[in-house]
Design a protein around this motif. Structure first.
Motif, short mmCIF file in Angstrom:
data_model
loop_
_atom_site.label_atom_id
_atom_site.label_comp_id
_atom_site.label_asym_id
_atom_site.label_seq_id
_atom_site.Cartn_x
_atom_site.Cartn_y
_atom_site.Cartn_z
N ASP A 129 0.81 -1.22 0.00
CA ASP A 129 0.00 0.00 0.00
C ASP A 129 0.85 1.27 0.00
OD1 ASP A 129 -2.34 -1.37 -0.08
OD2 ASP A 129 -2.85 -1.11 2.05
N ASN A 130 2.14 1.11 0.27
CA ASN A 130 3.05 2.26 0.25
C ASN A 130 3.45 2.63 -1.18
OD1 ASN A 130 4.36 4.09 1.96
ND2 ASN A 130 6.32 3.02 1.69
N GLY A 131 3.15 1.75 -2.14
CA GLY A 131 3.49 2.03 -3.53
C GLY A 131 4.94 1.77 -3.87
N ASP A 132 5.63 0.93 -3.07
CA ASP A 132 7.06 0.68 -3.33
C ASP A 132 7.30 0.04 -4.70
OD1 ASP A 132 7.69 1.74 -0.89
OD2 ASP A 132 7.89 -0.19 0.12
N GLN A 133 6.28 -0.68 -5.21
CA GLN A 133 6.42 -1.36 -6.50
C GLN A 133 6.49 -0.37 -7.69
OE1 GLN A 133 3.87 -1.32 -4.45
NE2 GLN A 133 1.89 -1.46 -5.46
N TYR A 134 6.10 0.88 -7.43
CA TYR A 134 6.20 1.90 -8.49
C TYR A 134 7.60 2.51 -8.38
CZ TYR A 134 1.21 1.10 -8.55
OH TYR A 134 -0.02 0.50 -8.63
N ASP A 135 8.56 1.80 -8.98
CA ASP A 135 9.99 2.05 -8.71
C ASP A 135 10.66 2.58 -9.98
OD1 ASP A 135 12.42 2.04 -7.46
OD2 ASP A 135 12.78 -0.09 -7.75
N MET A 136 10.22 3.75 -10.40
CA MET A 136 10.68 4.27 -11.69
C MET A 136 11.94 5.13 -11.55
SD MET A 136 7.23 4.22 -11.16
CE MET A 136 6.05 5.48 -11.54
N ALA A 137 12.76 5.13 -12.63
CA ALA A 137 14.09 5.75 -12.53
C ALA A 137 14.38 6.79 -13.59
CB ALA A 137 15.16 4.67 -12.59
N ASP A 138 13.49 6.97 -14.57
CA ASP A 138 13.73 8.02 -15.57
C ASP A 138 12.42 8.45 -16.21
OD1 ASP A 138 13.06 6.17 -17.59
OD2 ASP A 138 15.15 5.66 -18.00
N TYR A 139 12.52 9.50 -17.03
CA TYR A 139 11.36 9.97 -17.81
C TYR A 139 11.70 9.99 -19.29
CZ TYR A 139 9.55 11.79 -13.36
OH TYR A 139 9.09 11.91 -12.06
N HIS A 140 10.72 9.58 -20.10
CA HIS A 140 10.75 9.81 -21.55
C HIS A 140 9.69 10.87 -21.87
CE1 HIS A 140 12.61 5.93 -23.33
NE2 HIS A 140 12.87 5.92 -22.05
N VAL A 141 9.85 11.54 -23.00
CA VAL A 141 8.78 12.40 -23.55
C VAL A 141 8.31 11.77 -24.86
CG1 VAL A 141 8.24 14.66 -24.53
CG2 VAL A 141 9.71 14.50 -22.52
N PHE A 142 7.00 11.80 -25.07
CA PHE A 142 6.40 11.29 -26.31
C PHE A 142 5.61 12.41 -26.97
CE2 PHE A 142 7.02 7.83 -23.40
CZ PHE A 142 7.46 6.77 -24.17
N SER A 143 5.40 12.31 -28.28
CA SER A 143 4.54 13.30 -28.93
C SER A 143 3.82 12.67 -30.11
CB SER A 143 5.35 14.52 -29.39
OG SER A 143 6.19 14.18 -30.46
#
Ligand code: FUB
Length: 329
Positions: A38-52
């Motif tokens: 419930d803490n959301g630890d599984q949402y373990d993201m490390a970067d961002y992309h941009v799309f268009s």
């Protein structure tokens, strides 16, 4: 509705039209085998992309992936979990707002600046002073004043701030999850004006009030089908402000309407019924005279909560200006 982005898992899409093209700033989901809780630890993201995409009508596409525009390892104050971002443009520059845990495990909000909507973005060395919690959404009003909306309860830590300032942080609320009880009002999302350079808050953080239309009073804490949970968004239509959000554990996207970007807003109804997957998150953008809902679900991953895919569909208003409820189909 098929996913718009299929090349990788993406979620929490914030869409904007910049220079006549539709840009999408999503979270970049991945599977690191982290515990699902419930803490959301599984949402373990490390970067961002941009799309268009060049257009959405009669069908969206083709999608361009502009690649990695910001990495956790390049942000000095971040420890982990690059969650839902948003972008804004002002003064010929582009700004990416993002939440992440700092070195103490506390969610803060950072800003990174770029010369193009496609990035790359250079992060400030510190989070925005006075920022906390998650899910920033930027809105630049017609008079040029920019606002940042944010907040999310449970794993997003908003309940740890029973006051509006970052100094009200009380870690003991992390275990309580949120307010509850018959006489308790739900905790509201937060908003702050942004300075003209878009890098700091201009003045105090304020709590936004979402009113129940039948009472004119704040929505009660126990009204989980309507209370604010996370995923703030603000758009304007015909001089009126629409604040929209996720109800979290009841899995709705809802909207509330108001006369000021600072609220109060009166609850207006549901935008999106529950999708496949625990989270629901969105943005709303007007493109060539049509209104589009950008959202995510877990259809592509066959129901894995932390492997989501961005979708888009046209939505409509009724003759009273309320958004007509839609489904993921
Ligand atoms: O993507 C991580 C979190 O899940 C977001 O910050 C929330 O809004 C939810 O979509």
């Amino acid at each position: 509705m098929p996913p718009l982005i299929t090349s990788t898992f993406t979620a929490d899409p914030s869409a904007h039209v910049f220079n006549g093209r539709v840009y999408i700033y999503p979270s970049h989901d991945r599977d690191t085998g982290t515990e699902n809780n419930d803490n959301g630890d599984q949402y373990d993201m490390a970067d961002y992309h941009v799309f268009s995409v060049p257009s959405l009508h009669p069908s969206p596409g083709p999608v361009t992936d502009h690649g990695v525009v910001l990495r956790a390892e390049d942000i000095p104050w971040v420890s982990k979990q690059l969650w839902a971002p948003d972008a804004a443009s002002k003064n010929g520059k582009y700004y990416l707002y993002f939440p992440a845990r700092d070195k103490d495990g506390v969610f803060r909000i950072g800003v990174a600046e770029g010369d193009s909507p496609e990035g790359p973005f250079t992060p400030d060395p510190e989070p925005i002073s006075g920022s906390y919690s998650i899910d920033p959404a930027a809105f630049v009003d017609d008079d040029g004043q920019a606002y940042l909306y944010f907040g999310g309860i449970w794993g997003g830590q908003l309940q740890c701030y029973q006051g509006a300032t970052a100094s009200s942080y009380d870690a003991s609320w992390q275990k309580r999850g949120e307010r509850s009880g018959p006489s308790e009002a739900a905790q509201g999302p937060r908003v702050a004006k942004l300075t003209d350079d878009m890098h700091q808050f201009d003045g105090d953080v304020k709590e936004i009030t979402i009113l129940a239309p039948e009472t004119g009073e704040p929505i009660p804490a126990d009204d989980h089908a309507r209370r604010f949970f996370e995923a703030a968004w603000l758009h304007k239509r015909g001089g009126e402000y629409y604040f929209s959000y996720s109800t979290g554990d009841t899995h709705f996207l809802c909207f509330a309407r108001g006369k000021s970007p600072l609220g109060p807003f009166t609850y207006g109804g549901r935008i999106l019924e529950p999708v496949l997957g625990w989270t629901t998150h969105h943005s709303i953008a007007e493109v060539e005279g049509r209104t589009y809902l950008f959202y995510h679900d877990c259809e592509l991953s066959k129901g894995v909560d932390h492997l989501r895919s961005v979708k888009v569909k046209e939505i409509f208003y009724d003759d009273k200006g309320d958004i007509i409820t839609t489904t993921s189909d």
